[in-house]
Design a protein around this motif. Sequence first.
Motif, PDB file in Angstrom:
ATOM      1  N   GLY A 139     -49.175  39.962   6.062  1.00  0.00           N
ATOM      2  CA  GLY A 139     -47.995  39.117   6.031  1.00  0.00           C
ATOM      3  C   GLY A 139     -47.784  38.282   7.280  1.00  0.00           C
ATOM      4  N   THR A 140     -48.527  38.562   8.328  1.00  0.00           N
ATOM      5  CA  THR A 140     -48.351  37.839   9.584  1.00  0.00           C
ATOM      6  C   THR A 140     -48.719  36.370   9.427  1.00  0.00           C
ATOM      7  OG1 THR A 140     -48.857  39.846  10.808  1.00  0.00           O
ATOM      8  CG2 THR A 140     -48.970  37.784  12.025  1.00  0.00           C
ATOM      9  N   ARG A 141     -49.807  36.112   8.758  1.00  0.00           N
ATOM     10  CA  ARG A 141     -50.218  34.715   8.560  1.00  0.00           C
ATOM     11  C   ARG A 141     -49.213  33.968   7.687  1.00  0.00           C
ATOM     12  NH1 ARG A 141     -56.731  35.409   7.793  1.00  0.00           N
ATOM     13  NH2 ARG A 141     -57.157  35.742  10.005  1.00  0.00           N
ATOM     14  N   TRP A 142     -48.666  34.631   6.693  1.00  0.00           N
ATOM     15  CA  TRP A 142     -47.678  33.984   5.832  1.00  0.00           C
ATOM     16  C   TRP A 142     -46.355  33.802   6.559  1.00  0.00           C
ATOM     17  CZ3 TRP A 142     -49.384  31.380   1.991  1.00  0.00           C
ATOM     18  CH2 TRP A 142     -50.548  31.777   1.351  1.00  0.00           C
ATOM     19  N   ALA A 143     -46.025  34.701   7.471  1.00  0.00           N
ATOM     20  CA  ALA A 143     -44.788  34.552   8.248  1.00  0.00           C
ATOM     21  C   ALA A 143     -44.855  33.315   9.135  1.00  0.00           C
ATOM     22  CB  ALA A 143     -44.545  35.797   9.096  1.00  0.00           C
ATOM     23  N   ALA A 144     -46.021  32.982   9.617  1.00  0.00           N
ATOM     24  CA  ALA A 144     -46.176  31.797  10.468  1.00  0.00           C
ATOM     25  C   ALA A 144     -45.899  30.515   9.699  1.00  0.00           C
ATOM     26  CB  ALA A 144     -47.576  31.756  11.060  1.00  0.00           C
ATOM     27  N   ALA A 145     -46.014  30.554   8.387  1.00  0.00           N
ATOM     28  CA  ALA A 145     -45.813  29.357   7.569  1.00  0.00           C
ATOM     29  C   ALA A 145     -44.341  29.059   7.296  1.00  0.00           C
ATOM     30  CB  ALA A 145     -46.558  29.502   6.252  1.00  0.00           C
ATOM     31  N   VAL A 146     -43.440  29.923   7.737  1.00  0.00           N
ATOM     32  CA  VAL A 146     -42.011  29.672   7.547  1.00  0.00           C
ATOM     33  C   VAL A 146     -41.582  28.594   8.542  1.00  0.00           C
ATOM     34  CG1 VAL A 146     -39.699  30.679   7.662  1.00  0.00           C
ATOM     35  CG2 VAL A 146     -41.611  32.037   6.797  1.00  0.00           C
ATOM     36  N   PRO A 147     -41.067  27.468   8.052  1.00  0.00           N
ATOM     37  CA  PRO A 147     -40.701  26.381   8.968  1.00  0.00           C
ATOM     38  C   PRO A 147     -39.564  26.772   9.909  1.00  0.00           C
ATOM     39  CG  PRO A 147     -40.806  25.604   6.701  1.00  0.00           C
ATOM     40  CD  PRO A 147     -40.907  27.088   6.660  1.00  0.00           C
ATOM     41  N   GLY A 148     -39.693  26.388  11.155  1.00  0.00           N
ATOM     42  CA  GLY A 148     -38.621  26.606  12.130  1.00  0.00           C
ATOM     43  C   GLY A 148     -38.730  27.886  12.911  1.00  0.00           C
ATOM     44  N   VAL A 149     -38.850  28.999  12.232  1.00  0.00           N
ATOM     45  CA  VAL A 149     -38.874  30.291  12.918  1.00  0.00           C
ATOM     46  C   VAL A 149     -40.148  31.079  12.637  1.00  0.00           C
ATOM     47  CG1 VAL A 149     -36.365  30.516  13.014  1.00  0.00           C
ATOM     48  CG2 VAL A 149     -37.593  31.381  11.042  1.00  0.00           C
ATOM     49  N   GLY A 150     -41.115  30.462  11.986  1.00  0.00           N
ATOM     50  CA  GLY A 150     -42.341  31.157  11.629  1.00  0.00           C
ATOM     51  C   GLY A 150     -43.116  31.678  12.822  1.00  0.00           C
ATOM     52  N   GLY A 151     -43.129  30.916  13.895  1.00  0.00           N
ATOM     53  CA  GLY A 151     -43.830  31.364  15.098  1.00  0.00           C
ATOM     54  C   GLY A 151     -43.195  32.607  15.699  1.00  0.00           C
ATOM     55  N   LEU A 152     -41.883  32.632  15.718  1.00  0.00           N
ATOM     56  CA  LEU A 152     -41.189  33.805  16.254  1.00  0.00           C
ATOM     57  C   LEU A 152     -41.402  35.025  15.359  1.00  0.00           C
ATOM     58  CD1 LEU A 152     -37.863  32.068  17.346  1.00  0.00           C
ATOM     59  CD2 LEU A 152     -39.829  32.653  18.759  1.00  0.00           C
ATOM     60  N   LEU A 153     -41.391  34.816  14.044  1.00  0.00           N
ATOM     61  CA  LEU A 153     -41.653  35.924  13.123  1.00  0.00           C
ATOM     62  C   LEU A 153     -43.072  36.454  13.277  1.00  0.00           C
ATOM     63  CD1 LEU A 153     -39.983  34.534   9.873  1.00  0.00           C
ATOM     64  CD2 LEU A 153     -39.125  36.347  11.350  1.00  0.00           C
ATOM     65  N   ALA A 154     -44.032  35.553  13.398  1.00  0.00           N
ATOM     66  CA  ALA A 154     -45.428  35.972  13.566  1.00  0.00           C
ATOM     67  C   ALA A 154     -45.623  36.732  14.879  1.00  0.00           C
ATOM     68  CB  ALA A 154     -46.349  34.761  13.513  1.00  0.00           C
ATOM     69  N   LEU A 155     -45.006  36.245  15.948  1.00  0.00           N
ATOM     70  CA  LEU A 155     -45.113  36.951  17.229  1.00  0.00           C
ATOM     71  C   LEU A 155     -44.532  38.356  17.137  1.00  0.00           C
ATOM     72  CD1 LEU A 155     -44.257  34.195  19.848  1.00  0.00           C
ATOM     73  CD2 LEU A 155     -46.396  35.449  19.626  1.00  0.00           C
ATOM     74  N   ARG A 156     -43.406  38.485  16.459  1.00  0.00           N
ATOM     75  CA  ARG A 156     -42.789  39.803  16.313  1.00  0.00           C
ATOM     76  C   ARG A 156     -43.688  40.744  15.529  1.00  0.00           C
ATOM     77  NH1 ARG A 156     -37.170  40.509  13.324  1.00  0.00           N
ATOM     78  NH2 ARG A 156     -38.500  41.055  11.589  1.00  0.00           N
ATOM     79  N   ARG A 157     -44.302  40.237  14.466  1.00  0.00           N
ATOM     80  CA  ARG A 157     -45.202  41.074  13.666  1.00  0.00           C
ATOM     81  C   ARG A 157     -46.456  41.454  14.458  1.00  0.00           C
ATOM     82  NH1 ARG A 157     -44.140  41.058   7.871  1.00  0.00           N
ATOM     83  NH2 ARG A 157     -46.241  41.889   7.691  1.00  0.00           N
ATOM     84  N   ILE A 158     -46.991  40.524  15.252  1.00  0.00           N
ATOM     85  CA  ILE A 158     -48.179  40.818  16.057  1.00  0.00           C
ATOM     86  C   ILE A 158     -47.849  41.864  17.114  1.00  0.00           C
ATOM     87  CG2 ILE A 158     -49.754  39.833  17.771  1.00  0.00           C
ATOM     88  CD1 ILE A 158     -49.698  37.244  16.060  1.00  0.00           C
ATOM     89  N   ARG A 159     -46.681  41.723  17.761  1.00  0.00           N
ATOM     90  CA  ARG A 159     -46.285  42.711  18.774  1.00  0.00           C
ATOM     91  C   ARG A 159     -46.081  44.091  18.157  1.00  0.00           C
ATOM     92  NH1 ARG A 159     -42.077  38.808  21.471  1.00  0.00           N
ATOM     93  NH2 ARG A 159     -43.456  37.646  22.831  1.00  0.00           N
ATOM     94  N   SER A 160     -45.433  44.159  16.998  1.00  0.00           N
ATOM     95  CA  SER A 160     -45.199  45.469  16.384  1.00  0.00           C
ATOM     96  C   SER A 160     -46.512  46.100  15.928  1.00  0.00           C
ATOM     97  CB  SER A 160     -44.222  45.349  15.216  1.00  0.00           C
ATOM     98  OG  SER A 160     -44.790  44.620  14.162  1.00  0.00           O
ATOM     99  N   GLU A 161     -47.453  45.274  15.478  1.00  0.00           N
ATOM    100  CA  GLU A 161     -48.772  45.782  15.098  1.00  0.00           C
ATOM    101  C   GLU A 161     -49.508  46.298  16.328  1.00  0.00           C
ATOM    102  OE1 GLU A 161     -51.972  46.833  12.703  1.00  0.00           O
ATOM    103  OE2 GLU A 161     -49.975  46.165  12.095  1.00  0.00           O
ATOM    104  N   GLY A 162     -49.405  45.579  17.456  1.00  0.00           N
ATOM    105  CA  GLY A 162     -50.054  46.034  18.691  1.00  0.00           C
ATOM    106  C   GLY A 162     -49.459  47.324  19.206  1.00  0.00           C
ATOM    107  N   ALA A 163     -48.149  47.457  19.097  1.00  0.00           N
ATOM    108  CA  ALA A 163     -47.495  48.690  19.549  1.00  0.00           C
ATOM    109  C   ALA A 163     -47.893  49.857  18.653  1.00  0.00           C
ATOM    110  CB  ALA A 163     -45.984  48.520  19.546  1.00  0.00           C
ATOM    111  N   ARG A 164     -48.056  49.600  17.365  1.00  0.00           N
ATOM    112  CA  ARG A 164     -48.427  50.647  16.447  1.00  0.00           C
ATOM    113  C   ARG A 164     -49.869  51.105  16.677  1.00  0.00           C
ATOM    114  NH1 ARG A 164     -48.023  49.083  10.428  1.00  0.00           N
ATOM    115  NH2 ARG A 164     -47.311  47.278  11.574  1.00  0.00           N
ATOM    116  N   VAL A 165     -50.756  50.160  17.020  1.00  0.00           N
ATOM    117  CA  VAL A 165     -52.153  50.488  17.260  1.00  0.00           C
ATOM    118  C   VAL A 165     -52.319  51.240  18.584  1.00  0.00           C
ATOM    119  CG1 VAL A 165     -54.424  49.482  17.761  1.00  0.00           C
ATOM    120  CG2 VAL A 165     -53.063  48.623  15.859  1.00  0.00           C
ATOM    121  N   SER A 166     -51.638  50.761  19.636  1.00  0.00           N
ATOM    122  CA  SER A 166     -51.805  51.387  20.951  1.00  0.00           C
ATOM    123  C   SER A 166     -50.917  52.613  21.133  1.00  0.00           C
ATOM    124  CB  SER A 166     -51.504  50.368  22.054  1.00  0.00           C
ATOM    125  OG  SER A 166     -50.133  49.998  22.004  1.00  0.00           O
ATOM    126  N   GLY A 167     -49.899  52.763  20.344  1.00  0.00           N
ATOM    127  CA  GLY A 167     -48.937  53.864  20.547  1.00  0.00           C
ATOM    128  C   GLY A 167     -49.125  54.930  19.611  1.00  0.00           C
TER     129      GLY A 167
END
Length: 87
Positions: free
Chosen positions: A59-87
Motif C-alpha cells: 500500500g505504500t506505493r498507492w499511498a504516494a499517489a494520493v494528491p497533496g498528502v501522498g508523500g507524507l502518507l508514504a513516508l509514514r508507512r516507510i518509517r513504520s515498516e522500518g521500525a517493524r523490521v528493526s524492532g
Amino acid sequence: MRTLHIAAAVEAFSLVALLGNLLTTHTPAVSSLVGPLHGTAYLVVIAATWQVCNTTTPGTRWAAAVPGVGGLLALRRIRSEGARVSG
C-alpha cells in the motif's frame, strides 16, 4: 530518501498555498507559479517512492499517489515498516 522527504514537504506546502490562494485573493500569478511546482513535487513523490520501497507493504506505493498528502502518507508507512523490521 532525502529526495522523498523534500518532495513530500514541497507537495504539502504547495497544496496549502494553492488552497489559501483559492480561499482568499485568488491571484492568478500565485496559481500559475505554485501550480506547476505542486504538480512536479507530486510526480517526484511518486517516482521516489517507487525507487525507495522494494520490500515495504504494498500500500505504500498507492499511498504516494494520493494528491497533496501522498508523500507524507508514504513516508509514514516507510518509517513504520522500518521500525517493524528493526524492532
